[in-house]
Design a protein around this motif. Structure first.
Motif, PDB file in Angstrom:
ATOM      1  N   ASP A  22       0.827  -1.208   0.000  1.00 43.51           N
ATOM      2  CA  ASP A  22       0.000   0.000   0.000  1.00 43.51           C
ATOM      3  C   ASP A  22       0.865   1.262   0.000  1.00 43.51           C
ATOM      4  N   TYR A  65       0.441   3.828  -3.044  1.00 48.79           N
ATOM      5  CA  TYR A  65      -0.255   5.062  -2.699  1.00 48.79           C
ATOM      6  C   TYR A  65       0.675   6.156  -2.178  1.00 48.79           C
ATOM      7  N   ALA A  72       4.352   6.268  -5.909  1.00 47.71           N
ATOM      8  CA  ALA A  72       3.251   5.607  -6.604  1.00 47.71           C
ATOM      9  C   ALA A  72       3.361   5.714  -8.121  1.00 47.71           C
ATOM     10  N   TYR A 119      -7.728   6.907   2.938  1.00 45.22           N
ATOM     11  CA  TYR A 119      -8.286   5.690   2.338  1.00 45.22           C
ATOM     12  C   TYR A 119      -9.772   5.898   2.048  1.00 45.22           C
ATOM     13  N   ARG A 161      -9.669   4.638  -6.379  1.00 37.83           N
ATOM     14  CA  ARG A 161      -9.170   3.634  -5.442  1.00 37.83           C
ATOM     15  C   ARG A 161     -10.307   2.796  -4.896  1.00 37.83           C
ATOM     16  N   SER A 171      -6.939  -3.737   0.588  1.00 31.77           N
ATOM     17  CA  SER A 171      -6.003  -2.740   1.089  1.00 31.77           C
ATOM     18  C   SER A 171      -5.763  -2.974   2.574  1.00 31.77           C
TER      19      SER A 171
END
Length: 401
Positions: A186, A190, A194, A250, A262, A269
Motif C-alpha cells: 500500500d 499510494y 506511486a 483511504y 481507489r 487494502s
C-alpha cells in the motif's frame, strides 16, 4: 411435511454435544452479510434499448459507507474458516492430499454448477426471450463476481498445513508478516513513489490480504490466540482503521464505488485487514456469549440451515436478484429494482424488495443445493460438459469473448 417446530426439534436432537455453536453462528452471520450487502448496495440502471447496467447508491450517498463496514464480514468468514480447518485437519485420517481433495471438492462443485447452468441459460434468454446482450453481460458479471472469493478461499485452504506450522511456532504473531506485506504494498502504490510503481503491484496483496484473517483463525484453533490477544486485535484494528481513514485518505467504502479511482477490496487494502483484525477480536471475545445464546433450539435451527446451504447462498444470491430485475426491466423503470439508485426513495424501495430476493433464493436453493452434494451419479462425460460450459460462461463474463 414437517412443521417448523418438528424441524427445530429434529435439528436440536441431531446436534452433537461437542458442536461449537458459536463458530457456526459466526459463519452464518458472515454468510448472510454477503447477499444483504450485494442486494442493498447494488442496483441497476435502464438504457434506452431496455438493457440493465450495474449501478450503486454509494455513488450518490457517500454516507452509506459505514453500512459497508458492517456488511463486509469476509474477515469473520476467513477467521472461522481457519478455525474450522484446523479442527478438520486434526481429525482427518489418511494423507494431507486426500484431506485437501475433499475440502476443495466441496468448494468446486457448486461453482461448477452455477456457471454451467448460466452458460446454458444465456442463449435461451437471448434467443428465446429476447433479453438484450448487455443485460446478459451485466448478469454474468454479477453472477461470477462473488466466485472470486471461492477461488481465494480454495488457495488459502490448500495452505492450511503451512498455516498450522506457522501458528505452532509463532502463535498469533504468525499473521504479522501478512499485515506487513500489505502495508508495504500500500505504501508503494499510494505513497510518494506511486507514479513509478507497476500496475500489477496491487495484485501482490490478494493472497496475504485474505490469508491474514485465516491465519488468525488457525492460530485460534491451535489455542494460540487468547482473550488478551483478542483485545489487542479489536483495539489495534479499530485504531489502525481510524488512522487510515482520517490521516491517510483511504476510501471510506469497503466495496468499490463507481467513479472512484481507489478501491479497498479488489485487491484488499490495509483498511480491509484493519477491519478484519477488529472484527476477529470482537468475534473471539463474544464467542462464549454467542454459544450460550445458540443453545436455544429456535435460534440454533436457522444457523444450521444457513451453514448447510453456505455455497448455495454464495453462488446463487445474485441470480435471485436478477430473477426479479430482468423480467421487471420489460416494464421500464421500477423503483428500487430497475432505475437509477440516486434517491432516498430508491433505498426504501430496495429494502421492500429484499424479502422477494430472499424468497427467490430459497426457491432456487431447493434445486441448486444438489450441486453441494457429491456427484456420485455424474459420469465423466457429464462432468466434462459441465466443465466446458462453466469455462465458456467465465470467458463471457470476463469479457474474453
Amino acid at each position: 411435511m414437517k412443521t417448523p417446530h418438528a424441524l427445530v426439534a429434529r435439528i436440536e436432537s441431531r446436534t452433537p454435544a461437542h458442536r461449537d455453536r458459536a463458530i457456526d453462528g459466526l459463519r452464518a452471520l458472515a454468510l448472510l452479510a454477503v447477499p444483504t450487502g450485494h442486494w442493498l448496495l447494488g442496483g441497476f440502471t435502464l438504457s434506452a434499448d431496455g438493457a440493465i447496467h450495474n449501478a450503486s447508491p454509494l455513488g450518490t450517498f457517500g454516507g452509506l459507507a459505514p453500512v459497508s463496514w458492517i456488511l463486509q464480514m469476509l474477515g469473520i468468514f476467513f477467521l472461522v474458516g481457519g478455525y474450522a480447518s484446523v479442527l478438520s485437519y486434526r481429525r482427518h485420517e489418511g494423507s494431507t492430499g486426500e484431506w485437501l481433495k475433499g475440502r476443495l471438492a466441496r468448494l468446486g462443485r457448486p461453482v461448477l454448477g452455477v456457471t454451467a447452468v448460466w452458460a446454458a441459460l444465456l442463449p435461451l434468454l437471448h434467443f428465446g426471450f429476447g433479453v438484450p446482450g448487455d443485460t446478459l453481460r451485466t448478469a454474468s458479471t454479477l453472477v461470477i463476481q462473488p466466485l472470486w472469493f471461492v477461488g481465494v478461499y480454495t488457495v488459502v485452504t490448500a495452505l492450511t498445513p503451512l498455516c498450522v506450522r506457522a501458528a505452532r511456532r509463532a502463535g498469533v504473531w504468525a499473521a504479522a508478516p501478512l499485515l506487513g506485506t500489505v502495508a508495504v504494498v500500500d505504501f508503494l502504490r499510494y505513497g510518494p513513489y506511486a507514479d513509478g510503481m507497476p500496475s500489477w503491484l496491487s495484485l501482490v496483496n490478494i493472497l496475504p490480504g485474505w490469508l491474514f484473517a485465516y491465519q488468525l483463525g488457525v492460530s485460534w484453533g491451535e489455542g494460540r490466540l487468547t482473550r488478551r490477544h483478542a483485545w489487542g486485535l479489536l483495539l489495534g484494528g479499530a485504531a489502525l482503521f481510524a488512522a487510515l481513514l482520517l490521516a491517510f485518505g483511504y476510501p471510506a467504502s469497503m466495496v468499490g464505488v463507481p467513479g472512484e479511482v481507489r478501491t479497498n477490496s479488489h485487491p484488499p487494502s490495509l483498511l480491509v485487514l484493519a477491519l478484519a483484525a477488529a472484527q476477529s477480536g470482537a468475534a473471539i471475545l463474544l464467542r462464549d456469549r454467542l454459544g450460550k445464546l445458540l443453545k436455544r433450539p429456535a435460534l440454533w435451527a436457522p444457523v444450521v440451515v444457513i451453514n448447510l446451504s453456505a455455497m448455495t447462498i454464495l453462488c446463487w444470491h445474485q441470480t435471485a436478484m436478477l430473477a426479479a430485475a430482468i423480467p421487471a426491466s420489460y416494464a421500464g423503470e421500477v423503483p428500487g429494482l430497475v432505475g437509477a439508485p440516486d434517491s432516498v426513495g430508491w433505498i426504501l424501495a430496495r429494502l421492500a424488495w429484499m424479502p422477494l430476493f430472499a424468497g427467490l433464493l430459497v426457491l432456487i436453493g431447493r434445486y441448486a443445493r444438489r450441486f453441494e452434494a457429491p456427484w456420485t451419479r455424474t459420469g465423466p462425460a457429464r462432468r466434462t460438459v459441465a466443465g466446458l460450459l462453466a469455462a465458456g460462461f467465465a470467458m463471457f463474463a470476463l469479457g474474453l469473448t
